[in-house]
Design an enzyme around this catalytic site. Structure first.
Site, PDB file in Angstrom:
ATOM      1  N   LYS A 152     -14.495  17.497  -1.301  1.00 16.66           N
ATOM      2  CA  LYS A 152     -13.099  17.438  -1.749  1.00 16.66           C
ATOM      3  C   LYS A 152     -12.769  15.965  -1.893  1.00 16.66           C
ATOM      4  O   LYS A 152     -13.388  15.116  -1.242  1.00 16.66           O
ATOM      5  CB  LYS A 152     -12.172  18.110  -0.731  1.00 16.66           C
ATOM      6  CG  LYS A 152     -12.075  17.377   0.595  1.00 16.66           C
ATOM      7  CD  LYS A 152     -10.948  17.901   1.433  1.00 16.66           C
ATOM      8  CE  LYS A 152     -10.694  17.024   2.647  1.00 16.66           C
ATOM      9  NZ  LYS A 152     -11.801  16.961   3.607  1.00 16.66           N
ATOM     10  N   ASP A 207       0.865  -1.152   0.000  1.00 14.09           N
ATOM     11  CA  ASP A 207       0.000   0.000   0.000  1.00 14.09           C
ATOM     12  C   ASP A 207       0.919   1.223   0.000  1.00 14.09           C
ATOM     13  O   ASP A 207       2.057   1.141   0.442  1.00 14.09           O
ATOM     14  CB  ASP A 207      -0.851  -0.170   1.261  1.00 14.09           C
ATOM     15  CG  ASP A 207      -1.277   1.099   1.891  1.00 14.09           C
ATOM     16  OD1 ASP A 207      -2.159   1.726   1.330  1.00 14.09           O
ATOM     17  OD2 ASP A 207      -0.754   1.431   2.964  1.00 14.09           O
ATOM     18  N   ASP A 210      -7.072  -1.690   3.970  1.00 15.77           N
ATOM     19  CA  ASP A 210      -6.132  -2.731   3.562  1.00 15.77           C
ATOM     20  C   ASP A 210      -6.482  -4.083   4.186  1.00 15.77           C
ATOM     21  O   ASP A 210      -5.979  -5.122   3.745  1.00 15.77           O
ATOM     22  CB  ASP A 210      -4.701  -2.378   3.990  1.00 15.77           C
ATOM     23  CG  ASP A 210      -4.202  -1.111   3.327  1.00 15.77           C
ATOM     24  OD1 ASP A 210      -4.546  -0.894   2.149  1.00 15.77           O
ATOM     25  OD2 ASP A 210      -3.487  -0.338   3.987  1.00 15.77           O
ATOM     26  N   MET A 261     -13.948  10.593  -1.360  1.00 13.68           N
ATOM     27  CA  MET A 261     -14.337  11.993  -1.185  1.00 13.68           C
ATOM     28  C   MET A 261     -14.762  12.206   0.262  1.00 13.68           C
ATOM     29  O   MET A 261     -15.073  11.268   0.975  1.00 13.68           O
ATOM     30  CB  MET A 261     -15.545  12.332  -2.070  1.00 13.68           C
ATOM     31  CG  MET A 261     -15.280  12.352  -3.555  1.00 13.68           C
ATOM     32  SD  MET A 261     -16.672  13.049  -4.450  1.00 13.68           S
ATOM     33  CE  MET A 261     -17.925  11.825  -4.195  1.00 13.68           C
TER      34      MET A 261
HETATM   35  N1  LIG Z   1      -9.771  13.019   4.010  1.00 12.11           N
HETATM   36  C1  LIG Z   1      -9.967  12.882   2.717  1.00 12.11           C
HETATM   37  N2  LIG Z   1     -10.971  13.540   2.115  1.00 12.11           N
HETATM   38  C2  LIG Z   1     -11.191  13.387   0.816  1.00 12.11           C
HETATM   39  N3  LIG Z   1     -10.447  12.660   0.004  1.00 12.11           N
HETATM   40  C3  LIG Z   1      -9.415  11.990   0.524  1.00 12.11           C
HETATM   41  C4  LIG Z   1      -9.120  12.056   1.906  1.00 12.11           C
HETATM   42  N4  LIG Z   1      -8.054  11.286   2.137  1.00 12.11           N
HETATM   43  C5  LIG Z   1      -7.696  10.755   0.970  1.00 12.11           C
HETATM   44  N5  LIG Z   1      -8.502  11.155  -0.013  1.00 12.11           N
HETATM   45  C6  LIG Z   1      -8.463  10.790  -1.430  1.00 12.11           C
HETATM   46  O1  LIG Z   1      -8.841   9.430  -1.542  1.00 12.11           O
HETATM   47  C7  LIG Z   1      -7.812   8.670  -2.156  1.00 12.11           C
HETATM   48  C8  LIG Z   1      -7.773   7.311  -1.562  1.00 12.11           C
HETATM   49  O2  LIG Z   1      -7.353   7.407  -0.226  1.00 12.11           O
HETATM   50  P1  LIG Z   1      -6.947   6.101   0.584  1.00 12.11           P
HETATM   51  O3  LIG Z   1      -6.478   6.542   1.904  1.00 12.11           O
HETATM   52  O4  LIG Z   1      -8.021   5.114   0.484  1.00 12.11           O
HETATM   53  O5  LIG Z   1      -5.834   5.518  -0.279  1.00 12.11           O
HETATM   54  P2  LIG Z   1      -4.370   6.031  -0.304  1.00 12.11           P
HETATM   55  O6  LIG Z   1      -3.985   6.285   1.101  1.00 12.11           O
HETATM   56  O7  LIG Z   1      -4.189   7.101  -1.304  1.00 12.11           O
HETATM   57  O8  LIG Z   1      -3.687   4.830  -0.862  1.00 12.11           O
HETATM   58  P3  LIG Z   1      -3.016   3.721  -0.047  1.00 12.11           P
HETATM   59  O9  LIG Z   1      -3.879   2.585  -0.323  1.00 12.11           O
HETATM   60  O10 LIG Z   1      -1.698   3.698  -0.682  1.00 12.11           O
HETATM   61  O11 LIG Z   1      -2.933   4.074   1.396  1.00 12.11           O
HETATM   62  C9  LIG Z   1      -6.557   9.478  -1.938  1.00 12.11           C
HETATM   63  O12 LIG Z   1      -5.605   9.221  -2.927  1.00 12.11           O
HETATM   64  C10 LIG Z   1      -7.074  10.891  -2.008  1.00 12.11           C
HETATM   65  O13 LIG Z   1      -7.184  11.307  -3.344  1.00 12.11           O
HETATM   66 MG   LIG Z   2      -3.693   3.896   3.205  1.00 14.51          MG
END
Ligand SMILES: Nc1ncnc2c1ncn2[C@@H]1O[C@H](COP(=O)(O)OP(=O)(O)OP(=O)(O)O)[C@@H](O)[C@H]1O
Ligand SMILES: [Mg+2]
Ligand SMILES: [K+]
Length: 679
Positions: A392, A304, A519, A379
């Site tokens: 966002k 990840d 994960d 989002m």
């Molecule tokens: N607090 C938030 N509010 C809105 N969108 C978010 C927020 N945090 C992350 N995101 C968006 O959602 C996506 C997915 O986040 P997520 O944490 O699921 O995966 P990641 O952390 O990017 O990937 P990984 O699996 O490598 O941890 C991010 O890449 C970002 O664009």
């Molecule tokens: Mg993550």
């Protein structure tokens, strides 16, 4: 690499010597068929030592029976000692952990806001507890309010405190650790007796250790070999009769023990335990030996990104408005989208907005509905009571959101996003209803030293794939910086599982490292799931290994240990069996030579007498066990070679060596016995 725990101490060795006797209990021995047969032989020769003519007319004398009995007893004890020694370090560590598990009083928050003192052992899932600076965290839980630095040294051995906070992937706290500064309000997540510390204690102690499928298969094979040799020995009786060679019971037992694979039988479980223990020394908790073995055969590693490859403290660095939107307006929207977002990303956006001069009234958004971030929607935001939707999130997700509301995409959006992505940042688009205002630039740092370690994994033939929810461009940048072989972008939790399943369907063994709740399913699906200790409880529960140092490249060490475990077991099995073959050719000619002088050509050993041949072989058979304990415990020397070359090398060393060593050893013992006038 940590070498913080001492290896075998005098105390551990003394305890192991004592345990070697306790393990003589036949109910325990029966789990190891080869050594159980030796124990039965020991019992029979013990009886013969007392009553030499118990089963048949005696023509060897009590002294010989006693000698065989003593050597056999030591054979069994040596095997038990090896196992006890391998268990020793874990037991000592479990004792230390138990001491940190002292009962504390926890302050449980009541409905009316007051606190009530409850012993930590009586806390139940769902209780809300306040822990102040200097206090021990009573059990496992998740922070629901507050941000504090936590001293986790009791569990990780690492003295630098870590920051834990509500929301996001860094909210889980472990019982037995200490709040170093500030305070937290936490929700209890485990029932008594099921905490991480409890699990850790029973793991290092090996209390629930189960044989791995590989071990079961090998044990079965060894049992079959033992039965075959029992038949061989029994057919020898009429043969010897015919040749007028007198074979007494003690000699037959000694012969049997020499021929059955006692060396590997005695060391097998020590090899497995030592392998798991070595993993623990690297500060990784393996839930099963099976996981460690699987690590030795891994083909693909899926990682990840956020929190695993990067530190995971994604911080807002900049608000970039699209053309036609004022900077001030963009900042305001970013703030609105984040005021209720409890993730570290959300809070960092609020911080940045404050720094840029934004402020808001205490209950300005009291009537707004919170749209929490999920890995599924990617989002977050607010629904105001007047129907305005503020969001966002991942750029593609926001584009879809705006599109669905009939909006259009600003011409310069892609350019801004690409710029952020190419720098390895995470772009979050911000929108209100059908209009995109701009992009939030979230910065994260790649953990140092990954490139070299991934290169080592590549040299072992392991493919690394980064799997992230981020956009393809950011993913590509980070993938390049970290040096992974491949990446999957815009991945939802089910995409991570699909990626693992795809590899597994190609017959590959897959390891996954991750830290987030999203994960967890993938960690469970993988053959080896390594969770970061810094991560969420869900991730840690789903995984079959936990890295207390939260270092994704730790898998490299685990893979090495797993490979070493498999190689060690293979090497010592080879050694043991070729040893037995060599012994066969050393003893049989010596035994029958008087009756069949033709055998003289085979009698290359030229041992002093048939009796000496038997006793020398039996003594060699016993002392080879303690001599090999260091190899069983430390593992055979392991280098990053291709599997083929490793195999050839080991067959040469342990196969050929296994044939030569007994000839030399038995001859030497024979000379000593002869010169001491014992035979
Ligand atoms: N607090 C938030 N509010 C809105 N969108 C978010 C927020 N945090 C992350 N995101 C968006 O959602 C996506 C997915 O986040 P997520 O944490 O699921 O995966 P990641 O952390 O990017 O990937 P990984 O699996 O490598 O941890 C991010 O890449 C970002 O664009
Ligand atoms: Mg993550
Ligand atoms: K043997």
């Amino acid at each position: 690499m940590s070498a913080r725990k001492k290896t075998i101490t005098k105390d551990i060795a003394a305890q192991a010597a004592l345990d070697a006797f306790k393990k003589l209990n036949p109910a325990v021995m029966i789990k190891n068929p080869v050594m159980f047969i030796v124990e039965v032989g020991t019992a029979i020769t013990m009886l013969l030592s007392i009553w030499p003519a118990l089963f048949a007319a005696d023509h060897v004398g009590r002294g010989y029976n006693v000698t065989v009995f003593i050597i056999l007893l030591f054979t069994v004890l040596f095997g038990n000692f090896a196992e006890a020694l391998a268990e020793g370090r874990g037991k000592a560590q479990a004792d230390t952990l138990r001491r940190t598990k002292s009962e504390t009083m926890a302050k449980v928050l009541q409905q009316d806001g007051t606190t009530r003192n409850v012993p930590s052992t009586q806390l139940k899932k769902g209780d809300i507890v306040r822990v102040d600076a200097g206090e021990l965290i009573p059990t496992d839980g998740e922070i629901i309010e507050g941000l504090a630095s936590i001293d986790e040294s009791a569990i990780t051995g690492e003295s630098a405190p870590v920051i834990k906070e509500a929301g996001g992937d860094f909210s889980s706290v472990t019982g037995g650790t200490r709040v170093a500064s500030d305070y937290i309000i936490m929700k209890v997540m485990t029932d008594p007796g099921e905490s991480f510390l409890d699990r850790m204690i029973s793991l290092v102690e090996g209390a629930k250790r189960q044989k791995t499928p590989n071990e079961i298969a090998l044990t079965t094979l060894l049992a079959v070999l033992t039965i075959i040799f029992m038949i061989v020995i029994m057919t020898m009786v009429p043969m010897a009769d015919y040749l007028n060679v007198q074979l007494d019971i003690a000699t037959l037992i000694a012969l049997l023990v020499c021929l059955i694979p006692t060396t590997i039988g005695a060391l097998l479980s020590a090899i497995g335990i030592a392998g798991m223990d070595r993993v623990t020394q690297f500060n990784v908790l393996a839930m099963s030996g099976k996981a460690v073995e699987a690590a030795g055969d891994i083909d693909t590693l899926i990682l990840d990104k956020t929190g695993t490859i990067t530190y995971g403290n994604r911080m807002a660095a900049e608000f970039i408005p699209v053309k036609g939107t004022a900077a001030k307006e963009m900042t305001f929207i970013a703030l609105q989208a984040s005021v209720k977002d409890e993730t570290p990303e959300g809070r960092s956006i609020v911080e940045l907005a404050k720094k840029l001069g934004e402020s808001w009234a205490e209950n300005e958004y009291a009537s707004a509905e919170i749209v929490e971030f999920t890995a599924e929607t990617r989002m977050s935001g607010l629904d105001l009571s007047n129907g305005t939707k503020i969001r966002k999130g991942a750029v593609d997700a926001i584009k879809k959101f705006v599109g669905a509301n009939g909006g259009s995409i600003p011409a310069d959006l892609d350019e801004i996003t690409n710029r952020i992505s190419r720098a390895g940042g995470t772009p979050l688009a911000t929108a209100v209803n059908n209009r995109i205002y701009g992009v939030i630039y979230l910065k994260d740092t790649v953990k140092p030293g990954l490139k070299e370690r991934f290169a080592e994994l590549r040299a072992m033939g392991i493919k690394t794939i980064m799997c992230t929810g981020d956009n393809p461009l950011t993913a590509a940048t980070i993938a390049l910086e970290a040096g992974v072989d491949d990446f999957i972008a815009e991945a939802k939790p089910e995409d991570k599982i699909a990626a693992i399943k795809k590899e597994q369907q190609e017959g590959k063994l897959v390891a996954m490292t991750g830290d987030g709740t999203n994960d967890a399913p993938a960690l469970a699906q993988a053959d080896v799931g390594l969770a970061m200790n810094s991560g969420t409880m869900a991730a840690k529960e789903a995984a079959n290994m936990i890295d207390l140092d939260s270092d994704p490249t730790k898998l490299l060490s685990v893979v090495s240990i797993g490979k070493q475990l498999l190689i060690t077991r293979g090497a010592l099995t080879t050694f043991s069996i070729s040893n037995d073959i060599a012994k066969y050719f050393a003893i049989i000619p010596a035994m029958f030579i008087l009756a069949m002088p033709q055998l003289d050509a085979l009698n290359i050993m030229n041992l002093a007498s048939p009796k000496s041949a038997i006793l020398s072989a039996l003594i060699f058979n016993a002392i080879i066990i303690p001599l090999l304990i260091p190899i069983a415990m430390k593992g055979v020397k392991f280098r990053t070679l291709s599997a083929d070359r490793l195999l050839t090398r080991n067959v040469l060393i342990y196969g050929v060596g296994g044939i030569i060593v007994p000839f030399v050893g038995i001859k030497l013992i024979d000379l000593v016995l002869y010169s001491l006038n014992i035979v």
